[in-house]
Design a protein around this motif. Structure first.
Motif, PDB file in Angstrom:
ATOM      1  N   THR A 126       0.832  -1.199   0.000  1.00  0.00           N
ATOM      2  CA  THR A 126       0.000   0.000   0.000  1.00  0.00           C
ATOM      3  C   THR A 126       0.872   1.256   0.000  1.00  0.00           C
ATOM      4  N   ASN A 127       0.226   2.371  -0.318  1.00  0.00           N
ATOM      5  CA  ASN A 127       0.901   3.671  -0.370  1.00  0.00           C
ATOM      6  C   ASN A 127       0.070   4.679   0.425  1.00  0.00           C
ATOM      7  N   SER A 128      -0.156   4.348   1.691  1.00  0.00           N
ATOM      8  CA  SER A 128      -1.031   5.147   2.541  1.00  0.00           C
ATOM      9  C   SER A 128      -0.261   6.288   3.205  1.00  0.00           C
ATOM     10  N   ASP A 129      -0.989   7.128   3.895  1.00  0.00           N
ATOM     11  CA  ASP A 129      -0.352   8.221   4.644  1.00  0.00           C
ATOM     12  C   ASP A 129       0.636   7.678   5.675  1.00  0.00           C
ATOM     13  N   GLU A 130       0.268   6.590   6.353  1.00  0.00           N
ATOM     14  CA  GLU A 130       1.144   6.016   7.381  1.00  0.00           C
ATOM     15  C   GLU A 130       2.401   5.414   6.756  1.00  0.00           C
ATOM     16  N   VAL A 131       2.237   4.743   5.639  1.00  0.00           N
ATOM     17  CA  VAL A 131       3.405   4.192   4.930  1.00  0.00           C
ATOM     18  C   VAL A 131       4.365   5.310   4.554  1.00  0.00           C
ATOM     19  N   ARG A 132       3.841   6.380   3.974  1.00  0.00           N
ATOM     20  CA  ARG A 132       4.691   7.496   3.557  1.00  0.00           C
ATOM     21  C   ARG A 132       5.299   8.220   4.755  1.00  0.00           C
ATOM     22  N   ARG A 133       4.548   8.314   5.863  1.00  0.00           N
ATOM     23  CA  ARG A 133       5.074   8.989   7.051  1.00  0.00           C
ATOM     24  C   ARG A 133       6.357   8.334   7.533  1.00  0.00           C
ATOM     25  N   VAL A 134       6.349   6.997   7.553  1.00  0.00           N
ATOM     26  CA  VAL A 134       7.524   6.275   8.043  1.00  0.00           C
ATOM     27  C   VAL A 134       8.614   6.212   6.978  1.00  0.00           C
ATOM     28  N   ALA A 135       8.239   5.873   5.749  1.00  0.00           N
ATOM     29  CA  ALA A 135       9.229   5.681   4.695  1.00  0.00           C
ATOM     30  C   ALA A 135       9.934   6.980   4.311  1.00  0.00           C
ATOM     31  N   LEU A 136       9.202   8.074   4.294  1.00  0.00           N
ATOM     32  CA  LEU A 136       9.765   9.358   3.867  1.00  0.00           C
ATOM     33  C   LEU A 136      10.307  10.182   5.028  1.00  0.00           C
ATOM     34  N   GLY A 137       9.973   9.795   6.254  1.00  0.00           N
ATOM     35  CA  GLY A 137      10.527  10.468   7.425  1.00  0.00           C
ATOM     36  C   GLY A 137       9.993  11.873   7.617  1.00  0.00           C
ATOM     37  N   ASN A 138      10.637  12.581   8.541  1.00  0.00           N
ATOM     38  CA  ASN A 138      10.244  13.948   8.870  1.00  0.00           C
ATOM     39  C   ASN A 138      11.437  14.861   8.620  1.00  0.00           C
ATOM     40  N   ASP A 139      11.472  15.475   7.453  1.00  0.00           N
ATOM     41  CA  ASP A 139      12.619  16.301   7.064  1.00  0.00           C
ATOM     42  C   ASP A 139      12.800  17.528   7.951  1.00  0.00           C
ATOM     43  N   ASP A 140      11.766  17.939   8.645  1.00  0.00           N
ATOM     44  CA  ASP A 140      11.884  19.119   9.509  1.00  0.00           C
ATOM     45  C   ASP A 140      12.717  18.835  10.755  1.00  0.00           C
ATOM     46  N   ARG A 141      12.971  17.540  11.045  1.00  0.00           N
ATOM     47  CA  ARG A 141      13.663  17.178  12.286  1.00  0.00           C
ATOM     48  C   ARG A 141      15.001  16.486  12.043  1.00  0.00           C
ATOM     49  N   VAL A 142      15.551  16.640  10.852  1.00  0.00           N
ATOM     50  CA  VAL A 142      16.862  16.045  10.565  1.00  0.00           C
ATOM     51  C   VAL A 142      17.784  17.124  10.005  1.00  0.00           C
ATOM     52  N   PRO A 143      19.109  16.952  10.134  1.00  0.00           N
ATOM     53  CA  PRO A 143      20.052  17.957   9.621  1.00  0.00           C
ATOM     54  C   PRO A 143      19.935  18.142   8.111  1.00  0.00           C
ATOM     55  N   ASP A 144      20.096  19.382   7.670  1.00  0.00           N
ATOM     56  CA  ASP A 144      19.975  19.704   6.251  1.00  0.00           C
ATOM     57  C   ASP A 144      20.974  18.933   5.398  1.00  0.00           C
ATOM     58  N   ARG A 145      22.166  18.682   5.923  1.00  0.00           N
ATOM     59  CA  ARG A 145      23.199  18.018   5.107  1.00  0.00           C
ATOM     60  C   ARG A 145      22.770  16.619   4.696  1.00  0.00           C
ATOM     61  N   PHE A 146      22.025  15.916   5.547  1.00  0.00           N
ATOM     62  CA  PHE A 146      21.566  14.582   5.161  1.00  0.00           C
ATOM     63  C   PHE A 146      20.534  14.674   4.040  1.00  0.00           C
ATOM     64  N   LYS A 147      19.630  15.635   4.147  1.00  0.00           N
ATOM     65  CA  LYS A 147      18.611  15.811   3.115  1.00  0.00           C
ATOM     66  C   LYS A 147      19.256  16.192   1.786  1.00  0.00           C
ATOM     67  N   ASP A 148      20.221  17.105   1.831  1.00  0.00           N
ATOM     68  CA  ASP A 148      20.894  17.546   0.604  1.00  0.00           C
ATOM     69  C   ASP A 148      21.674  16.397  -0.032  1.00  0.00           C
ATOM     70  N   ASN A 149      22.391  15.628   0.786  1.00  0.00           N
ATOM     71  CA  ASN A 149      23.182  14.515   0.263  1.00  0.00           C
ATOM     72  C   ASN A 149      22.297  13.412  -0.305  1.00  0.00           C
ATOM     73  N   TYR A 150      21.180  13.159   0.373  1.00  0.00           N
ATOM     74  CA  TYR A 150      20.243  12.140  -0.106  1.00  0.00           C
ATOM     75  C   TYR A 150      19.713  12.512  -1.491  1.00  0.00           C
ATOM     76  N   ARG A 151      19.366  13.772  -1.645  1.00  0.00           N
ATOM     77  CA  ARG A 151      18.865  14.231  -2.949  1.00  0.00           C
ATOM     78  C   ARG A 151      19.976  14.183  -3.995  1.00  0.00           C
ATOM     79  N   GLN A 152      21.174  14.570  -3.610  1.00  0.00           N
ATOM     80  CA  GLN A 152      22.301  14.539  -4.536  1.00  0.00           C
ATOM     81  C   GLN A 152      22.589  13.126  -5.027  1.00  0.00           C
TER      82      GLN A 152
END
Length: 304
Positions: A267-293
């Protein structure tokens, strides 16, 4: 003798001439056979460095992970656990398969404690004497099944190959004094000073589990992951490095969807996405930038 007592020793299990053979890692590049022959590590076919009867895993054990997922550095007063079947076992340079009907295969960089002798009803202080060694590990999860298996985590975390471990098993090193780093296609996406972030050490978790569950030689006790677990794409190389323990590397590959349509489907529910995609507001920017890179799909878009 405590597993923490030196000097550092790393043993690896490889396949040589069709047979499993234990070797000593002289360094990250060179392996020593029992007959004194040295071989390049890159030419070896690695196997998992233990043969467990069970794989035991905690939920939230790192402060940064607790903050990201629950906005609390310690979401539970004591550790809670789930299990992986032994068919989840995988190895250094192995492939991690994402079924074609699933899209949320997440990494979690960890270190594992491998049990060295039968363990039952021990104190945390005694637990060190029952550990054979430590190894980098990946607690992989297919979160498309989270809506049905969120309690047991059976198909989320227990599908085939979801527990890579290796390349070897190391004694004479205190993992609490090391740094954990996870890399996606060479880009840093997780990092933690283990001693500062880990809420409960392997000694505590082993003593906790062994109150009622007998741990056998080769059993694996995972220890949890820091913040920023995210989904991977087909072809990604995912690696976890623990200083002084080694660097585990695996590749994400695809496999066909199961033929049977029985049971709960991905499934691709809100709960699935909440866990799989995480909470970007609560993690360091460098991890988000590197993940996208590190994203292969993004790189294709930029070159097209």
């Amino acid at each position: 003798m405590s597993v923490l007592d030196g000097p550092r020793l790393e043993k690896r299990l490889i396949r040589l001439q069709g047979q499993p053979v234990w070797v000593t890692a002289l360094d990250s590049d060179t392996l020593l056979l029992e007959n004194g022959t040295e071989i390049p590590a890159e030419q070896a076919t690695h196997l998992a460095p233990c043969l467990p009867t069970k794989i035991l895993c905690p939920h939230l054990t790192y402060r940064s992970r607790g903050i990201e997922s629950r906005n609390k550095p310690q979401p539970t007063p004591e550790p809670t656990y789930f299990m992986k079947p032994i068919t989840a076992l995988n190895h250094h340079q192995g492939e991690i398969f994402r079924p074609a009907d699933c899209q949320y295969l997440n990494y979690e960089g960890e270190f594992a404690a491998i049990i060295g002798r039968e363990t039952r009803d021990v104190t945390p202080e005694e637990a060190w004497d029952h550990i054979a060694g430590f190894a980098p590990a990946l607690d992989m999860g297919i979160h498309d099944f989270r809506d049905t298996d969120s309690g047991s985590m059976l198909r989320v975390k227990g599908s085939d190959g979801m527990c890579p471990i290796g390349p070897g098993i190391v004694s004479g090193v205190d993992p609490r004094e090391q740094t954990l780093r996870t890399y996606r296609n060479g880009e840093l996406v997780q990092e933690a000073n283990i001693g500062e972030e880990l809420l409960w050490g392997p000694d505590y978790m082993i003593a906790d589990l062994a109150r009622h569950i007998t741990l056998m030689p080769g059993d694996i006790v995972l220890t949890g992951t820091p913040c920023h677990s995210r989904s991977l794409e087909i072809g990604d190389i995912i690696e976890v490095e623990i200083t002084k323990l080694g660097r585990l590397s695996c590749t994400v590959a695809s496999r066909p969807s199961p033929r049977a349509k029985a049971g709960h489907q991905p499934t691709n529910s809100d709960e699935v996405r909440r866990v799989a995609l995480g909470n970007d507001d609560r993690v360091p920017d460098r991890f988000k930038d590197n993940y996208r890179q590190a994203s292969r799909s993004l790189q294709k878009e930029e070159t097209s």
